[in-house]
Design a protein around this motif. Structure first.
Motif, mmCIF file in Angstrom:
data_model
loop_
_atom_site.group_PDB
_atom_site.id
_atom_site.type_symbol
_atom_site.label_atom_id
_atom_site.label_comp_id
_atom_site.label_asym_id
_atom_site.label_seq_id
_atom_site.Cartn_x
_atom_site.Cartn_y
_atom_site.Cartn_z
ATOM 1 N N LYS A 44 0.754 -1.376 -0.305
ATOM 2 C CA LYS A 44 0.122 -0.122 -0.401
ATOM 3 C C LYS A 44 1.244 0.715 -0.319
ATOM 4 O O LYS A 44 0.350 2.203 -0.256
ATOM 5 N N ALA A 45 2.374 1.244 0.819
ATOM 6 C CA ALA A 45 2.902 2.649 0.583
ATOM 7 C C ALA A 45 3.145 2.368 -1.710
ATOM 8 O O ALA A 45 3.672 3.842 -1.297
ATOM 9 N N LEU A 46 3.403 2.180 -2.419
ATOM 10 C CA LEU A 46 3.864 1.531 -3.006
ATOM 11 C C LEU A 46 2.843 2.658 -3.581
ATOM 12 O O LEU A 46 2.889 3.335 -4.775
ATOM 13 N N VAL A 47 1.813 1.979 -3.607
ATOM 14 C CA VAL A 47 -0.017 1.995 -3.818
ATOM 15 C C VAL A 47 -0.044 4.201 -4.065
ATOM 16 O O VAL A 47 -0.466 4.879 -4.970
ATOM 17 N N ARG A 48 0.676 4.047 -2.435
ATOM 18 C CA ARG A 48 0.384 5.791 -2.426
ATOM 19 C C ARG A 48 1.506 6.671 -3.110
ATOM 20 O O ARG A 48 1.004 7.490 -2.892
ATOM 21 N N LEU A 49 2.712 6.123 -2.819
ATOM 22 C CA LEU A 49 3.988 6.813 -4.612
ATOM 23 C C LEU A 49 2.841 7.067 -5.060
ATOM 24 O O LEU A 49 3.382 7.871 -6.141
ATOM 25 N N ILE A 50 2.274 6.111 -5.958
ATOM 26 C CA ILE A 50 2.542 5.888 -7.319
ATOM 27 C C ILE A 50 1.069 6.838 -7.059
ATOM 28 O O ILE A 50 1.261 7.845 -8.461
ATOM 29 N N VAL A 51 0.029 7.185 -6.831
ATOM 30 C CA VAL A 51 -0.901 7.498 -6.101
ATOM 31 C C VAL A 51 -0.360 9.303 -6.311
ATOM 32 O O VAL A 51 -0.754 10.048 -7.322
ATOM 33 N N GLU A 52 0.302 9.451 -5.536
ATOM 34 C CA GLU A 52 0.669 11.097 -5.381
ATOM 35 C C GLU A 52 1.632 11.371 -6.755
ATOM 36 O O GLU A 52 1.611 12.314 -6.740
ATOM 37 N N LEU A 53 2.321 10.699 -6.998
ATOM 38 C CA LEU A 53 3.072 10.835 -8.003
ATOM 39 C C LEU A 53 2.375 11.461 -9.753
ATOM 40 O O LEU A 53 2.001 11.944 -10.117
ATOM 41 N N SER A 54 1.103 10.093 -9.268
ATOM 42 C CA SER A 54 0.024 10.949 -10.656
ATOM 43 C C SER A 54 -0.744 12.092 -10.142
ATOM 44 O O SER A 54 -0.527 12.874 -11.605
ATOM 45 N N GLN A 55 -0.597 12.440 -9.337
ATOM 46 C CA GLN A 55 -1.420 13.932 -8.974
ATOM 47 C C GLN A 55 0.281 15.010 -9.420
ATOM 48 O O GLN A 55 -1.110 16.390 -9.595
ATOM 49 N N ILE A 56 0.994 14.839 -8.937
ATOM 50 C CA ILE A 56 1.926 15.644 -9.423
ATOM 51 C C ILE A 56 2.322 16.036 -10.723
ATOM 52 O O ILE A 56 2.365 17.200 -11.405
ATOM 53 N N THR A 57 2.050 14.517 -10.736
ATOM 54 C CA THR A 57 2.496 15.122 -12.909
ATOM 55 C C THR A 57 1.327 14.515 -14.075
ATOM 56 O O THR A 57 1.415 15.286 -14.806
ATOM 57 N N GLY A 58 0.425 14.672 -13.147
ATOM 58 C CA GLY A 58 -0.914 14.324 -14.646
ATOM 59 C C GLY A 58 -0.898 13.465 -15.348
ATOM 60 O O GLY A 58 -1.910 13.081 -15.738
ATOM 61 N N ILE A 59 -0.147 12.436 -15.166
ATOM 62 C CA ILE A 59 -0.550 11.190 -15.519
ATOM 63 C C ILE A 59 -0.994 10.303 -15.008
ATOM 64 O O ILE A 59 -1.043 9.626 -13.733
ATOM 65 N N ASP A 60 -1.291 9.245 -15.089
ATOM 66 C CA ASP A 60 -2.413 8.506 -15.179
ATOM 67 C C ASP A 60 -1.994 7.015 -14.508
ATOM 68 O O ASP A 60 -0.813 6.661 -15.089
ATOM 69 N N VAL A 61 -2.505 6.781 -13.107
ATOM 70 C CA VAL A 61 -2.049 5.529 -12.589
ATOM 71 C C VAL A 61 -2.117 4.317 -12.552
ATOM 72 O O VAL A 61 -1.117 4.345 -12.423
ATOM 73 N N ASN A 62 -3.042 4.449 -14.270
ATOM 74 C CA ASN A 62 -2.910 2.790 -14.896
ATOM 75 C C ASN A 62 -1.144 2.860 -16.174
ATOM 76 O O ASN A 62 -0.556 2.160 -15.687
ATOM 77 N N GLU A 63 -0.700 4.353 -16.454
ATOM 78 C CA GLU A 63 0.077 3.980 -17.407
ATOM 79 C C GLU A 63 1.123 4.901 -16.565
ATOM 80 O O GLU A 63 2.589 3.914 -17.177
ATOM 81 N N LEU A 64 1.265 4.851 -15.285
ATOM 82 C CA LEU A 64 2.494 4.972 -14.699
ATOM 83 C C LEU A 64 2.743 3.577 -14.167
ATOM 84 O O LEU A 64 4.264 3.325 -13.872
ATOM 85 N N GLN A 65 1.607 3.445 -13.305
ATOM 86 C CA GLN A 65 2.556 1.284 -13.364
ATOM 87 C C GLN A 65 2.741 0.814 -14.700
ATOM 88 O O GLN A 65 3.746 0.399 -14.226
ATOM 89 N N ARG A 66 2.305 1.381 -16.014
ATOM 90 C CA ARG A 66 2.227 0.118 -17.021
ATOM 91 C C ARG A 66 4.051 0.183 -17.391
ATOM 92 O O ARG A 66 5.272 -0.231 -17.039
ATOM 93 N N VAL A 67 4.389 1.874 -17.290
ATOM 94 C CA VAL A 67 5.805 2.492 -17.185
ATOM 95 C C VAL A 67 6.511 2.005 -16.270
ATOM 96 O O VAL A 67 8.101 0.873 -16.603
ATOM 97 N N TYR A 68 6.255 2.067 -15.221
ATOM 98 C CA TYR A 68 7.307 0.978 -13.926
ATOM 99 C C TYR A 68 7.459 -0.617 -14.298
ATOM 100 O O TYR A 68 8.655 -0.778 -14.363
ATOM 101 N N GLY A 69 6.343 -0.894 -14.952
ATOM 102 C CA GLY A 69 6.962 -2.412 -15.501
ATOM 103 C C GLY A 69 7.997 -2.511 -16.176
ATOM 104 O O GLY A 69 8.536 -3.538 -16.099
#
Length: 181
Positions: A44-69
């Motif tokens: 859940k800590a990683l989820v929080r980081l991804i959600v926060e990054l999405s809010q900062i960058t405006g990039i969709d959470v799903n896209e951030l996860q995919r790019v991370y993978g």
């Protein structure tokens, strides 16, 4: 979830967005950013980081996860011990089978408390593989990126169809089709 996953994510954020964005993401999510590669942490800590990054960058959470993978595949591949006989694994399909049949088994031996995702293979031919990804962490988009990274590593062109099998995305069906050049 092992700390290497967190460390790789933080490195990706710094590389792609810069140190200022990394610091802002950590600060706004009240995260220290300190993870040891072998430590275990709540996903859940990683989820929080991804959600926060999405809010900062405006990039969709799903896209951030995919790019991370996609980005983390090579790093994870390099952590597999040479004794895993990866030299015999040629291609994306063979590697995905190796992950489920060998790597996840070994992870559980080394870390009995680990709960890696499962792959349930449904069908496979020379050009198409279908399997279900099962994980309580619901990181289907990360799995999608890992498959993309795996195909790129083996210089294979693939089409990937991703179909959630339940409402919480803890079971996702992937159909991977090899594309001839």
């Amino acid at each position: 979830m092992k700390g290497i996953i967190f460390a790789e994510f933080l490195e990706l954020v710094e590389d792609k967005f810069g140190l200022d964005v990394l610091d802002k993401m950590l600060q706004q999510s009240a995260d220290s950013g300190v993870y040891t590669s072998v430590g275990s942490y709540d996903h859940k800590a990683l989820v929080r980081l991804i959600v926060e990054l999405s809010q900062i960058t405006g990039i969709d959470v799903n896209e951030l996860q995919r790019v991370y993978g996609v980005s983390v595949f090579r790093s994870l591949y390099q952590t597999v011990p040479p004794s895993d006989n990866l030299s015999a694994v040629q291609g994306c399909f063979a590697f995905l089978r190796h992950v489920e049949d060998y790597i996840h088994v070994e992870v559980k031996k080394l870390y009995p408390d680990a709960n890696p995702p499962q792959f349930e293979f449904i069908s496979q031919s020379s050009g198409v593989m279908t399997f279900d990804y099962l994980s309580a962490r619901c990181f289907g988009q990360v799995c999608l990126g890992l498959i993309e990274g795996c195909a790129a590593y083996f210089n294979e062109q693939v089409d990937i169809c991703m179909q959630p099998q339940n409402e919480d995305n803890s079971r996702v069906r992937f159909t991977i089709t090899m594309v001839d050049d």
